[in-house]
Design a protein around this motif. Structure first.
Motif, mmCIF file in Angstrom:
data_model
loop_
_atom_site.group_PDB
_atom_site.id
_atom_site.type_symbol
_atom_site.label_atom_id
_atom_site.label_comp_id
_atom_site.label_asym_id
_atom_site.label_seq_id
_atom_site.Cartn_x
_atom_site.Cartn_y
_atom_site.Cartn_z
ATOM 1 N N ALA A 208 -78.449 60.167 -12.926
ATOM 2 C CA ALA A 208 -77.007 60.816 -12.266
ATOM 3 C C ALA A 208 -77.165 60.790 -11.012
ATOM 4 C CB ALA A 208 -77.106 62.440 -12.913
ATOM 5 N N PRO A 209 -76.082 60.611 -10.437
ATOM 6 C CA PRO A 209 -75.761 60.634 -8.883
ATOM 7 C C PRO A 209 -76.684 61.717 -8.232
ATOM 8 C CG PRO A 209 -73.585 60.366 -9.939
ATOM 9 C CD PRO A 209 -74.418 60.801 -11.133
ATOM 10 N N ALA A 210 -77.003 62.737 -8.953
ATOM 11 C CA ALA A 210 -77.538 63.805 -7.999
ATOM 12 C C ALA A 210 -78.904 63.371 -7.708
ATOM 13 C CB ALA A 210 -77.374 65.037 -8.821
ATOM 14 N N ALA A 211 -79.253 62.487 -8.685
ATOM 15 C CA ALA A 211 -81.076 62.043 -8.528
ATOM 16 C C ALA A 211 -80.959 60.534 -7.846
ATOM 17 C CB ALA A 211 -81.641 61.741 -9.869
ATOM 18 N N HIS A 212 -79.907 60.011 -7.381
ATOM 19 C CA HIS A 212 -79.975 58.808 -6.639
ATOM 20 C C HIS A 212 -81.006 58.914 -5.273
ATOM 21 C CE1 HIS A 212 -76.363 57.025 -8.795
ATOM 22 N NE2 HIS A 212 -77.234 57.254 -9.526
ATOM 23 N N GLY A 213 -80.867 59.927 -4.473
ATOM 24 C CA GLY A 213 -81.219 60.074 -3.168
ATOM 25 C C GLY A 213 -83.088 60.055 -3.791
ATOM 26 N N ARG A 214 -83.280 61.002 -4.616
ATOM 27 C CA ARG A 214 -84.626 60.865 -4.896
ATOM 28 C C ARG A 214 -85.277 59.504 -5.498
ATOM 29 N NH1 ARG A 214 -82.586 65.713 -6.274
ATOM 30 N NH2 ARG A 214 -82.373 65.305 -8.598
#
Length: 67
Positions: free
Chosen positions: A41-47
């Motif tokens: 999900a986009p919320a996990a892209h940074g990690r």
């Protein structure tokens, strides 16, 4: 985002699991990377990006969709 790994390059440091546990895990036999979610999900892209940048074996590849 598409997550791909090259298990032959993995050195089993576990940095990916510590950084993005919703995306990566380690197998029980060798401790090598396992992808739990290859399209996070986009919320996990940074990690996921941080995990790829920190990987000492350069085993993680990320591909942004549409690019």
């Amino acid at each position: 985002m598409q997550v791909e790994v090259d298990r032959d390059k993995c050195v089993a440091s576990g940095q990916c699991v510590l950084t993005a546990p919703e995306v990566f895990d380690q197998d029980d036999d060798e401790g090598k990377v396992v992808v739990l979610d290859d399209t996070p999900a986009p919320a996990a892209h940074g990690r996921a990006r941080q995990a790829a940048a920190m990987c000492p074996g350069v085993a993680i590849s990320l591909r942004d969709e549409g690019r």
